[in-house]
Design a protein around this motif. Structure first.
Motif, mmCIF file in Angstrom:
data_model
loop_
_atom_site.group_PDB
_atom_site.id
_atom_site.type_symbol
_atom_site.label_atom_id
_atom_site.label_comp_id
_atom_site.label_asym_id
_atom_site.label_seq_id
_atom_site.Cartn_x
_atom_site.Cartn_y
_atom_site.Cartn_z
ATOM 1 N N ILE A 72 24.593 18.094 -23.269
ATOM 2 C CA ILE A 72 25.563 17.957 -24.360
ATOM 3 C C ILE A 72 26.223 16.584 -24.241
ATOM 4 O O ILE A 72 26.668 16.197 -23.149
ATOM 5 C CB ILE A 72 26.630 19.070 -24.288
ATOM 6 C CG1 ILE A 72 25.962 20.455 -24.240
ATOM 7 C CG2 ILE A 72 27.582 18.975 -25.476
ATOM 8 C CD1 ILE A 72 26.934 21.601 -24.027
ATOM 9 N N PHE A 73 26.265 15.825 -25.354
ATOM 10 C CA PHE A 73 26.841 14.491 -25.301
ATOM 11 C C PHE A 73 27.503 14.162 -26.639
ATOM 12 O O PHE A 73 27.390 14.903 -27.628
ATOM 13 C CB PHE A 73 25.772 13.442 -24.958
ATOM 14 C CG PHE A 73 24.643 13.365 -25.941
ATOM 15 C CD1 PHE A 73 24.664 12.444 -26.992
ATOM 16 C CD2 PHE A 73 23.543 14.202 -25.830
ATOM 17 C CE1 PHE A 73 23.626 12.370 -27.895
ATOM 18 C CE2 PHE A 73 22.492 14.130 -26.745
ATOM 19 C CZ PHE A 73 22.536 13.216 -27.772
ATOM 20 N N THR A 74 28.197 13.023 -26.666
ATOM 21 C CA THR A 74 28.889 12.582 -27.876
ATOM 22 C C THR A 74 28.966 11.060 -27.898
ATOM 23 O O THR A 74 28.678 10.397 -26.886
ATOM 24 C CB THR A 74 30.310 13.186 -27.938
ATOM 25 O OG1 THR A 74 30.895 12.853 -29.201
ATOM 26 C CG2 THR A 74 31.181 12.652 -26.816
ATOM 27 N N PHE A 75 29.324 10.521 -29.067
ATOM 28 C CA PHE A 75 29.584 9.085 -29.233
ATOM 29 C C PHE A 75 31.056 8.933 -29.619
ATOM 30 O O PHE A 75 31.398 8.939 -30.808
ATOM 31 C CB PHE A 75 28.694 8.491 -30.326
ATOM 32 C CG PHE A 75 27.213 8.609 -30.028
ATOM 33 C CD1 PHE A 75 26.575 7.658 -29.267
ATOM 34 C CD2 PHE A 75 26.473 9.675 -30.507
ATOM 35 C CE1 PHE A 75 25.217 7.753 -28.992
ATOM 36 C CE2 PHE A 75 25.129 9.791 -30.238
ATOM 37 C CZ PHE A 75 24.489 8.828 -29.477
ATOM 38 N N PRO A 76 31.949 8.805 -28.649
ATOM 39 C CA PRO A 76 33.401 8.884 -28.922
ATOM 40 C C PRO A 76 34.006 7.565 -29.411
ATOM 41 O O PRO A 76 34.844 6.966 -28.747
ATOM 42 C CB PRO A 76 33.959 9.292 -27.561
ATOM 43 C CG PRO A 76 33.026 8.662 -26.591
ATOM 44 C CD PRO A 76 31.680 8.659 -27.219
ATOM 45 N N ARG A 77 33.578 7.096 -30.572
ATOM 46 C CA ARG A 77 34.136 5.843 -31.096
ATOM 47 C C ARG A 77 35.523 6.074 -31.686
ATOM 48 O O ARG A 77 36.491 5.412 -31.352
ATOM 49 C CB ARG A 77 33.195 5.250 -32.145
ATOM 50 C CG ARG A 77 31.915 4.692 -31.520
ATOM 51 C CD ARG A 77 31.028 4.058 -32.576
ATOM 52 N NE ARG A 77 29.868 3.419 -31.929
ATOM 53 C CZ ARG A 77 29.843 2.179 -31.504
ATOM 54 N NH1 ARG A 77 30.919 1.428 -31.657
ATOM 55 N NH2 ARG A 77 28.770 1.667 -30.936
ATOM 56 N N ALA A 78 35.598 7.025 -32.584
ATOM 57 C CA ALA A 78 36.899 7.355 -33.200
ATOM 58 C C ALA A 78 37.332 8.724 -32.681
ATOM 59 O O ALA A 78 36.647 9.717 -32.895
ATOM 60 C CB ALA A 78 36.783 7.363 -34.721
ATOM 61 N N LYS A 79 38.471 8.780 -31.993
ATOM 62 C CA LYS A 79 38.913 10.018 -31.362
ATOM 63 C C LYS A 79 40.163 10.560 -32.062
ATOM 64 O O LYS A 79 41.216 10.725 -31.465
ATOM 65 C CB LYS A 79 39.174 9.778 -29.875
ATOM 66 C CG LYS A 79 37.920 9.365 -29.105
ATOM 67 C CD LYS A 79 38.147 9.232 -27.622
ATOM 68 C CE LYS A 79 38.816 7.914 -27.287
ATOM 69 N NZ LYS A 79 37.948 6.762 -27.472
ATOM 70 N N GLY A 80 39.976 10.793 -33.360
ATOM 71 C CA GLY A 80 41.088 11.306 -34.155
ATOM 72 C C GLY A 80 41.233 12.806 -34.029
ATOM 73 O O GLY A 80 40.590 13.444 -33.189
ATOM 74 N N PRO A 81 42.080 13.410 -34.887
ATOM 75 C CA PRO A 81 42.331 14.860 -34.842
ATOM 76 C C PRO A 81 41.059 15.685 -34.991
ATOM 77 O O PRO A 81 40.901 16.711 -34.322
ATOM 78 C CB PRO A 81 43.292 15.090 -36.010
ATOM 79 C CG PRO A 81 43.956 13.777 -36.207
ATOM 80 C CD PRO A 81 42.946 12.741 -35.881
ATOM 81 N N GLU A 82 40.150 15.238 -35.900
ATOM 82 C CA GLU A 82 38.922 15.993 -36.115
ATOM 83 C C GLU A 82 38.060 16.008 -34.854
ATOM 84 O O GLU A 82 37.457 17.027 -34.511
ATOM 85 C CB GLU A 82 38.139 15.391 -37.284
ATOM 86 C CG GLU A 82 36.824 16.103 -37.599
ATOM 87 C CD GLU A 82 37.000 17.570 -37.957
ATOM 88 O OE1 GLU A 82 36.055 18.346 -37.746
ATOM 89 O OE2 GLU A 82 38.099 17.961 -38.435
ATOM 90 N N PHE A 83 37.992 14.871 -34.168
ATOM 91 C CA PHE A 83 37.200 14.779 -32.931
ATOM 92 C C PHE A 83 37.763 15.738 -31.880
ATOM 93 O O PHE A 83 37.014 16.482 -31.228
ATOM 94 C CB PHE A 83 37.228 13.334 -32.412
ATOM 95 C CG PHE A 83 36.386 13.107 -31.188
ATOM 96 C CD1 PHE A 83 35.046 12.767 -31.299
ATOM 97 C CD2 PHE A 83 36.934 13.250 -29.914
ATOM 98 C CE1 PHE A 83 34.274 12.563 -30.172
ATOM 99 C CE2 PHE A 83 36.165 13.052 -28.784
ATOM 100 C CZ PHE A 83 34.820 12.707 -28.906
#
Length: 637
Positions: A72-83
């Motif tokens: 499991i992985f992610t691309f955490p560029r924008a870490k806003g409320p939705e993220f």
């Protein structure tokens, strides 16, 4: 018309020049800026091997298989409320991944980030995670060894990326993993990662590997080794079984071992197959090769006698003595020298032979050379390359000191004696192809037969009595060698036994050694021979090789057959027109007797006949079928 053609030519040349200029600008002048832009759209590239091949034993029983797991992985560029909301959802779907742990991994990251690796997920969890836009799944195969420690040193293990790190997993890694599929994640127009796969249709598939190993025999061997190492408080033990015709290794192991499912929790020493990788001084099991050289070079025959100096022979400034100080041999034949394992007698044979001839024979047995078995790190052993050696060195080499071999080398050497004189190449891959070929002969058939007879005497009347198996003829040799200490010099012993049953339909050889037994005896007959017996007994009885109860003469054969008959007379015939006595016969013999009577049989069980219906002596008139019940012959533990 000519003017028009010229005009069109000029126009096309101009347009071509524009294209060439644009290409030059893109590829040369503006190259770095465009490459930087392309790299900004590229998020991740990985090479995947989707389904590693399985490893099975010779009968198709799984030894190494795969289960599906996920990264499991992610691309955490924008870490806003939705993220953050999606991370919280993931934490609820997979309770093993708490939100605080997930947030800690991505809080200071802006690029590709692992959230978890090698996670087992249910179908329900997978469906829920796929609905999360910022969370991505990668399906992978996880290697599982269902039998845990069984044959683990042969199988080896894999790393976190499923690449082979030792054993067959490493040696056959290319076949097992197949060809890679390239997976890329690119940024779309809205900056979202898009998965792009290449090579799926054209990738070479992985291959399954069928080993020569027999799982049941392997289990018996490992159990016997464990019991012996524990009982004698030894450093470790090793054993191997080879099919003397095909070179297939039916079982091989060292104890202590390890569980490849959690390989890193064990010492490195436990993870290697020392039977192949670690040489040792073989001791008296090496004497068989010295005598083989004497027979081949016609320096000696089995009946030739040597005076054994009452067990004490001075060579240079040292005394060669027998392993047991109370053995004060006088005149011994070559056969007796092997039977009683006389160091003095073997030395005298070697002196008659000379080192050049001994070395020549040892080279034909490929002592000091790798066997080529499919295990990384195989040792050559240690063998002097000199053309001449001092008398003391020659003496030591003749009875297995001053030379070091691996277990697999001794297994190969004894296989050549068991199969009539042919050198086979040991293999861990199932083949069933005989290596008994003219070009593989290294000793004459007469030499191999003479050696086998001598080895039989060594078991029946000599030092190898603990290897006896009732109703079978066993050829073998014990060994008790001083053990080289890690800090130099000698410390303790290595006890060994090498041998094989004679006159079986499919010849095989078993070699066993116990490294540094410190309790309950250390001689080869005490520590190693009982392990040989358990392994050989299992294979003989399970493979139903009950027919060859023959010894070398009719008298001893009759005694053997009498030993396995029960309840009734050993005579088969009881009179014309009457039911013969089948009790004590093996299946092949019983079938031949029934065929001679022209009657059918119903057989149940295996082994030798223990009961029949109708009983012996009844009339054959109007007889339908003969019912025969078989049981394995009883034997002493």
């Amino acid at each position: 018309m000519k003017t028009r053609i010229q005009l069109f030519f000029v126009v096309f040349v101009f347009l071509f020049a524009l294209v060439a200029a644009k290409a030059f600008y893109i590829q040369v002048v503006n190259k770095e800026r465009l490459l930087a832009y392309a790299r900004s759209q590229f998020l991740r590239e990985t090479r995947e091997y989707p389904n590693r091949g399985n490893i099975v034993d010779r009968n198709g029983t799984p030894l190494a298989i795969n289960v599906q797991i996920f990264n499991i992985f992610t691309f955490p560029r924008a870490k806003g409320p939705e993220f953050r909301k999606q991370l919280q959802t993931l934490a609820k779907v997979v309770p093993e991944l708490p939100y605080n742990q997930l947030w800690g991994k991505v809080r200071n990251r802006t690029k590709y980030t692992w959230l978890a690796r090698k996670v087992k997920l249910s179908e329900r969890q997978i469906e829920k995670i796929k609905k999360l836009d910022v969370i991505h799944l990668e399906a992978h195969s996880d290697r599982v060894y269902p039998n845990h420690e069984l044959a683990s040193q042969v199988l080896g293990f894999v790393g976190i990326d499923n690449g082979g790190l030792s054993g067959i997993e490493r040696f056959q890694n290319k076949k097992l993993r197949g060809e890679a599929q390239v997976v890329r994640y690119m940024r779309d127009a809205k900056g979202r990662p898009v998965k792009y796969e290449t090579g799926i249709a054209t990738a070479a598939p992985s291959e399954d590997i069928t080993l020569s190993i027999d799982k049941e025999l392997q289990s018996t061997m490992e159990t016997a080794l464990k019991e012996a190492v524990t009982h004698h408080k030894a450093f470790r033990g090793g054993a191997g079984v080879i099919d003397a015709q095909t070179g297939e290794i039916l079982a091989v192991a060292n104890y202590p071992s390890f569980d490849p499912n959690v390989a890193t929790e064990y010492p490195v020493e436990n993870r290697k197959l020392a039977f192949v990788t670690d040489p040792f001084e073989p001791g008296s099991i090496f004497k068989t090769l010295t005598i083989a050289a004497a027979l081949e070079h016609k320096v000696a025959k089995a009946e030739k006698r040597y005076f054994c100096e009452y067990g004490r022979l001075k060579v240079q400034n040292h005394y060669i003595t027998e392993a047991e100080s109370d053995k004060k041999f006088e005149w011994l034949t070559v056969s007796d020298i092997l039977k009683y394992s006389s160091n003095v007698g073997t030395t005298k044979i070697a002196f008659d032979l000379g080192y050049p001839k001994l070395k020549q024979t040892l080279k034909t047995f490929k002592i000091g050379e790798k066997t080529g078995i499919e295990v990384s790190g195989e040792s050559n052993g240690i063998m002097s390359r000199a053309d001449k050696v001092k008398p003391l060195t020659l003496s030591n080499i003749s009875f297995g000191h001053g030379v070091a071999t691996t277990g697999i080398q001794m297994l190969r050497a004894y296989a050549a004696i068991a199969n009539g004189g042919y050198l086979v190449r040991p293999t861990l891959i199932k083949s069933d192809e005989s290596q008994i070929k003219k070009e593989n002969r290294i000793i004459s058939e007469s030499t191999s037969k003479d050696l086998a007879k001598m080895l039989v005497k060594a078991v029946e009347d000599g030092t190898g009595s603990a290897a006896k198996i009732p109703h079978y003829v066993i050829a073998g040799k014990t060994g008790t060698a001083q053990r080289v200490a890690p800090q130099g010099g000698y410390e303790g012993y290595i006890s060994s036994f090498a041998g094989f049953p004679v006159n079986v339909t499919r010849p095989f050889v078993v070699v066993v050694y116990i490294d540094n037994p410190r309790a309950n005896g250390y001689y080869g007959n005490v520590a190693a021979a009982p392990v040989f017996r358990k392994i050989t007994q299992h294979l003989l009885y399970r493979s139903k090789q009950f027919a060859p109860f023959a010894k070398y003469n009719a008298e001893s054969n009759a005694k053997n057959m009498d030993a396995i008959t029960v309840a009734q007379s050993a005579k088969v015939s009881v009179g014309p027109g009457r039911m013969p006595n089948f009790v004590g016969l093996d299946k092949a013999s019983a079938a031949r007797l029934a065929d001679s009577l022209n009657v059918q049989t119903e057989m149940t069980g295996f082994g030798v006949v223990s009961g029949q219906s109708p009983a012996a002596g009844e009339s054959l008139v109007g007889l339908g079928a003969i019912k025969l019940r078989f049981h394995a012959p009883s034997y002493e533990e």
